[in-house]
Design an enzyme around this catalytic site. Structure first.
Site, PDB file in Angstrom:
ATOM      1  N   ASN A 156      35.413  44.961  30.260  1.00 62.52           N
ATOM      2  CA  ASN A 156      35.652  46.336  30.690  1.00 62.52           C
ATOM      3  C   ASN A 156      37.080  46.766  30.324  1.00 62.52           C
ATOM      4  O   ASN A 156      38.038  46.228  30.867  1.00 62.52           O
ATOM      5  CB  ASN A 156      35.438  46.448  32.205  1.00 62.52           C
ATOM      6  CG  ASN A 156      35.650  47.853  32.733  1.00 62.52           C
ATOM      7  OD1 ASN A 156      35.872  48.796  31.982  1.00 62.52           O
ATOM      8  ND2 ASN A 156      35.588  47.982  34.049  1.00 62.52           N
ATOM      9  N   TYR A 173      25.105  41.449  39.972  1.00 66.26           N
ATOM     10  CA  TYR A 173      25.029  41.410  38.507  1.00 66.26           C
ATOM     11  C   TYR A 173      23.579  41.631  38.052  1.00 66.26           C
ATOM     12  O   TYR A 173      23.324  42.398  37.131  1.00 66.26           O
ATOM     13  CB  TYR A 173      25.526  40.057  37.980  1.00 66.26           C
ATOM     14  CG  TYR A 173      27.004  39.818  38.198  1.00 66.26           C
ATOM     15  CD1 TYR A 173      27.947  40.275  37.281  1.00 66.26           C
ATOM     16  CD2 TYR A 173      27.457  39.121  39.314  1.00 66.26           C
ATOM     17  CE1 TYR A 173      29.300  40.043  37.474  1.00 66.26           C
ATOM     18  CE2 TYR A 173      28.813  38.888  39.515  1.00 66.26           C
ATOM     19  CZ  TYR A 173      29.732  39.351  38.590  1.00 66.26           C
ATOM     20  OH  TYR A 173      31.067  39.130  38.788  1.00 66.26           O
ATOM     21  N   GLU A 201      38.568  49.791  49.495  1.00 68.01           N
ATOM     22  CA  GLU A 201      37.383  50.638  49.592  1.00 68.01           C
ATOM     23  C   GLU A 201      36.592  50.405  50.879  1.00 68.01           C
ATOM     24  O   GLU A 201      35.540  51.009  51.077  1.00 68.01           O
ATOM     25  CB  GLU A 201      36.494  50.411  48.377  1.00 68.01           C
ATOM     26  CG  GLU A 201      37.149  50.878  47.086  1.00 68.01           C
ATOM     27  CD  GLU A 201      36.210  50.904  45.911  1.00 68.01           C
ATOM     28  OE1 GLU A 201      34.993  50.698  46.077  1.00 68.01           O
ATOM     29  OE2 GLU A 201      36.696  51.137  44.785  1.00 68.01           O
ATOM     30  N   CYS A 236      34.438  47.691  37.947  1.00 63.58           N
ATOM     31  CA  CYS A 236      33.815  46.369  37.818  1.00 63.58           C
ATOM     32  C   CYS A 236      34.083  45.493  39.040  1.00 63.58           C
ATOM     33  O   CYS A 236      33.353  44.531  39.282  1.00 63.58           O
ATOM     34  CB  CYS A 236      34.245  45.674  36.530  1.00 63.58           C
ATOM     35  SG  CYS A 236      36.014  45.584  36.266  1.00 63.58           S
ATOM     36  N   HIS A 237      35.076  45.844  39.854  1.00 61.18           N
ATOM     37  CA  HIS A 237      35.327  45.092  41.090  1.00 61.18           C
ATOM     38  C   HIS A 237      34.180  45.250  42.097  1.00 61.18           C
ATOM     39  O   HIS A 237      34.053  44.447  43.006  1.00 61.18           O
ATOM     40  CB  HIS A 237      36.656  45.512  41.731  1.00 61.18           C
ATOM     41  CG  HIS A 237      36.739  46.963  42.086  1.00 61.18           C
ATOM     42  ND1 HIS A 237      37.082  47.927  41.158  1.00 61.18           N
ATOM     43  CD2 HIS A 237      36.526  47.610  43.255  1.00 61.18           C
ATOM     44  CE1 HIS A 237      37.076  49.118  41.759  1.00 61.18           C
ATOM     45  NE2 HIS A 237      36.730  48.951  43.018  1.00 61.18           N
TER      46      HIS A 237
END
Length: 184
Positions: free
Chosen positions: A141, A118, A176, A149-150
């Site tokens: 978001n 962040y 991912e 945002c993950h």
């Protein structure tokens, strides 16, 4: 649609099944405007009412709409592990100011399979002390998954919060290939 706004803007939407549950995708003529997690009937209906109110738009269920076809194809390919980058027009009208700046940086600057803290993301937009504000931007978001945002985590190794729920965030990071061990 005329330039005087006499016709209400039309927003087309569809619900797509994914590995993290149903996602509502909504698009305007400018691009994908909203992605909503866990789009079961009640969640979907609340999200659509909120979207209609915020955009002053008529909402039409239209999974075959040309405005949604490519978004559905790319989201499906992402969850099948066949797509790493979304190449879609985005309608940013649901977000402005600092939040828009942070989300645009996130969309362009944090690639698939990586994470960012962040505080680091705050620094990238010239606000190094604004880690908490970045967290608020992530929570606001309107385009999760597509604007990833993950991929934003706590600098100390924690997974951080997530509007779609922590289990959903873990599943997206696992998809991912981000190793979950250091995040918990």
């Amino acid at each position: 649609m005329d330039s005087h706004g006499e016709d209400r803007q039309q927003v087309v939407w569809a619900v797509v099944g994914t590995g993290i549950g149903p996602l509502l995708l909504a698009a305007t003529h400018d691009g994908l405007v909203n992605v909503v997690f866990h789009a079961t009937d009640a969640v979907r209906d609340r999200a659509l009412a909120r979207l209609a109110s915020r955009l002053g738009a008529e909402l039409v269920e239209a999974p075959g709409s040309p405005l949604l076809t490519e978004a559905i194809r790319q989201v499906t390919a992402y969850f099948a592990g066949e797509r790493r980058v979304f190449e879609l027009p985005l309608d940013w009208s649901l977000v402005s100011g600092f939040n828009r700046q942070v989300l645009r940086e996130l969309a362009s600057g944090v690639p698939y399979g990586t994470v960012v803290g962040y505080g680091e993301l705050a620094g990238r937009v010239g606000q190094p002390g604004a880690a908490q504000a970045v967290g608020m931007a992530m929570g606001a978001n309107p385009l999760p998954v597509v604007v990833p945002c993950h991929r934003v985590v706590e600098s100390g190794g924690g997974i951080g919060g997530f509007g779609g729920g922590l289990e959903t965030k873990r599943k997206l990071l696992a998809l991912e290939g981000v190793l979950p061990e250091p995040l918990f």
